[in-house]
Design a protein around this motif. Sequence first.
Motif, PDB file in Angstrom:
ATOM      1  N   UNK A   6     -34.333  -8.129  -4.592  1.00 59.05           N
ATOM      2  CA  UNK A   6     -35.522  -8.613  -3.882  1.00 59.05           C
ATOM      3  C   UNK A   6     -36.477  -7.468  -3.566  1.00 59.05           C
ATOM      4  N   UNK A   7     -35.928  -6.327  -3.163  1.00 57.69           N
ATOM      5  CA  UNK A   7     -36.755  -5.165  -2.825  1.00 57.69           C
ATOM      6  C   UNK A   7     -37.339  -4.492  -4.060  1.00 57.69           C
ATOM      7  N   UNK A   8     -36.592  -4.559  -5.175  1.00 57.08           N
ATOM      8  CA  UNK A   8     -37.065  -3.905  -6.405  1.00 57.08           C
ATOM      9  C   UNK A   8     -36.671  -4.755  -7.616  1.00 57.08           C
ATOM     10  N   UNK A   9     -37.516  -5.739  -7.997  1.00 54.44           N
ATOM     11  CA  UNK A   9     -37.195  -6.639  -9.121  1.00 54.44           C
ATOM     12  C   UNK A   9     -36.980  -5.923 -10.447  1.00 54.44           C
ATOM     13  N   UNK A  10     -37.468  -4.688 -10.566  1.00 55.55           N
ATOM     14  CA  UNK A  10     -37.295  -3.962 -11.829  1.00 55.55           C
ATOM     15  C   UNK A  10     -35.834  -3.581 -12.068  1.00 55.55           C
ATOM     16  N   UNK A  11     -35.001  -3.656 -11.028  1.00 59.54           N
ATOM     17  CA  UNK A  11     -33.585  -3.311 -11.173  1.00 59.54           C
ATOM     18  C   UNK A  11     -32.748  -4.464 -11.724  1.00 59.54           C
ATOM     19  N   UNK A  12     -33.355  -5.643 -11.856  1.00 61.12           N
ATOM     20  CA  UNK A  12     -32.630  -6.781 -12.426  1.00 61.12           C
ATOM     21  C   UNK A  12     -32.471  -6.547 -13.929  1.00 61.12           C
ATOM     22  N   UNK A  13     -31.254  -6.539 -14.469  1.00 55.36           N
ATOM     23  CA  UNK A  13     -31.077  -6.358 -15.918  1.00 55.36           C
ATOM     24  C   UNK A  13     -31.854  -7.422 -16.696  1.00 55.36           C
ATOM     25  N   UNK A  14     -32.494  -6.999 -17.786  1.00 58.54           N
ATOM     26  CA  UNK A  14     -33.330  -7.926 -18.554  1.00 58.54           C
ATOM     27  C   UNK A  14     -32.546  -9.130 -19.056  1.00 58.54           C
ATOM     28  N   UNK A  15     -31.286  -8.899 -19.474  1.00 62.98           N
ATOM     29  CA  UNK A  15     -30.488  -9.995 -20.006  1.00 62.98           C
ATOM     30  C   UNK A  15     -30.114 -10.993 -18.910  1.00 62.98           C
ATOM     31  N   UNK A  16     -30.113 -10.539 -17.661  1.00 68.57           N
ATOM     32  CA  UNK A  16     -29.705 -11.387 -16.541  1.00 68.57           C
ATOM     33  C   UNK A  16     -30.893 -11.991 -15.793  1.00 68.57           C
ATOM     34  N   UNK A  17     -32.099 -11.481 -16.054  1.00 65.18           N
ATOM     35  CA  UNK A  17     -33.272 -11.893 -15.279  1.00 65.18           C
ATOM     36  C   UNK A  17     -33.572 -13.396 -15.390  1.00 65.18           C
ATOM     37  N   UNK A  18     -33.528 -14.026 -16.591  1.00 63.02           N
ATOM     38  CA  UNK A  18     -33.793 -15.474 -16.657  1.00 63.02           C
ATOM     39  C   UNK A  18     -32.850 -16.289 -15.774  1.00 63.02           C
ATOM     40  N   UNK A  19     -31.567 -15.918 -15.773  1.00 64.80           N
ATOM     41  CA  UNK A  19     -30.603 -16.639 -14.942  1.00 64.80           C
ATOM     42  C   UNK A  19     -30.875 -16.408 -13.466  1.00 64.80           C
ATOM     43  N   UNK A  20     -31.177 -15.162 -13.093  1.00 60.95           N
ATOM     44  CA  UNK A  20     -31.439 -14.846 -11.694  1.00 60.95           C
ATOM     45  C   UNK A  20     -32.676 -15.584 -11.188  1.00 60.95           C
ATOM     46  N   UNK A  21     -33.727 -15.607 -11.996  1.00 58.47           N
ATOM     47  CA  UNK A  21     -34.952 -16.302 -11.593  1.00 58.47           C
ATOM     48  C   UNK A  21     -34.736 -17.811 -11.521  1.00 58.47           C
ATOM     49  N   UNK A  22     -33.962 -18.344 -12.479  1.00 52.38           N
ATOM     50  CA  UNK A  22     -33.737 -19.794 -12.528  1.00 52.38           C
ATOM     51  C   UNK A  22     -32.939 -20.286 -11.335  1.00 52.38           C
TER      52      UNK A  22
END
Length: 437
Positions: A318-334
């Motif tokens: 939440x503090x730094x969205x750039x730390x979300x792994x790209x492969x995991x970002x769609x699942x995290x956002x969904x």
Amino acid sequence: MPKILRFAIFLLAYALLADWARRNPPQAQDALTGGKPSWAAERRIVMALAMFFVPIYLLSGLWSLKLVLLVFSALQLATSMNWVVGLIQGQQSEQLGLGYLWASAEIGIKYAKTATAILLALSFSLFISYPIVAGVFFFRYPWGSLSLQNSIFKCSLIFLIFVSYASLEILTTMMLASDHLDEDTRQALFMTLLPALIPTAVYVAIAFRAFGFAGKPFTFEFWGFSQTFSLQAMLPLLALFAVTLLFPYLIGTQRARRKNLALLEITKGYLAELADILEAPTAGQYEEELDALRNKVIARRDEFTKEDPILTVAAVYKNDPTKIPLVFKPTWDATESARDFDPRFKLLVQLSKLAEETENIAANLKDRAQGTVELAAEHWSRRYESRKNELDSEIEGTKIRKPLITLAVGALAATVASGVLDDVAKKAVQWITHVPT
């Protein structure tokens, strides 16, 4: 054809099938379809059939169209029943799908080493153990012989079906037994996984008879209806239901109830403390008391976040969205909206809101004229006392809630299906053993 050439063809075909499965994994969006039929689901049915029956045919020459159609029907029935479950859930199906997705994502984060170990064990079983064991039988028995066909069929059941299923079931069991899953999502997940047992139960029933564990049959009679069953063959099917669905569901329900009650008690305690401070504010002291309560709430929120690895990761993302792994970002956002139903995230929201409200109340009372402070504080006190009473009602409702209907439906379906599948398995084994050599 030389045996070595036949085995080389098997290895090539098996590698191509494995690559096909790798290129077509279940997507994150599949959890959002609400059980709707899709071409992706049909493609995976064909893939499942090919992964099981093609290696058997290439290694032994065993082919039974009836058996293929039986397994296809079981897979198709499971898909159709999931669609029916989605229709029953209605507009909630998409949100519940997000709940499944969030539960699986949490397991991937919290138990990353376990998930990796399961994946490695599964890969070793499928791509090393199975070809070696199948190769031993392949070169030991004559091509097309009944001994070879029986051995390869049993070997394929163990490595291609049961090992894979056991690996997947560990994860789904962890989801059902999770103490962070809300009850609506857990119940919907239970009803979704129930149809998924159909194809696996078919394999279990066939395997139990193929390995000769059926035992002596008994006859059930009721009002002129008569049916012969093998109790010894039905027991593993009922045990499959109990171990993979019933027990994890009950365990998860009890764990979640205790955890949810504990979290509700935390919020209730702070609401009661705030109501007490405002009920009779002491001039010159209520500001310090409200400030101390606010600091206590914030400290508890931060401590609670640090204690839980999921909450810690969520705070970092939440503090730094750039730390979300790209492969995991769609699942995290969904799964953002699904996290709102997680009791832990609900507690964080409640504590943050309470800390903000406490600060606002302190500022509001400070700006009021001297004679109006007590009246305003009494108004706030009644408001928070009312919220505490609402929490009391929610706590009592949580204590008495019992998922009896869900369990009754599941147990009845499993019992009926066990008898039917046992009879089907008898026919299936006859089809296999009577294939011409």
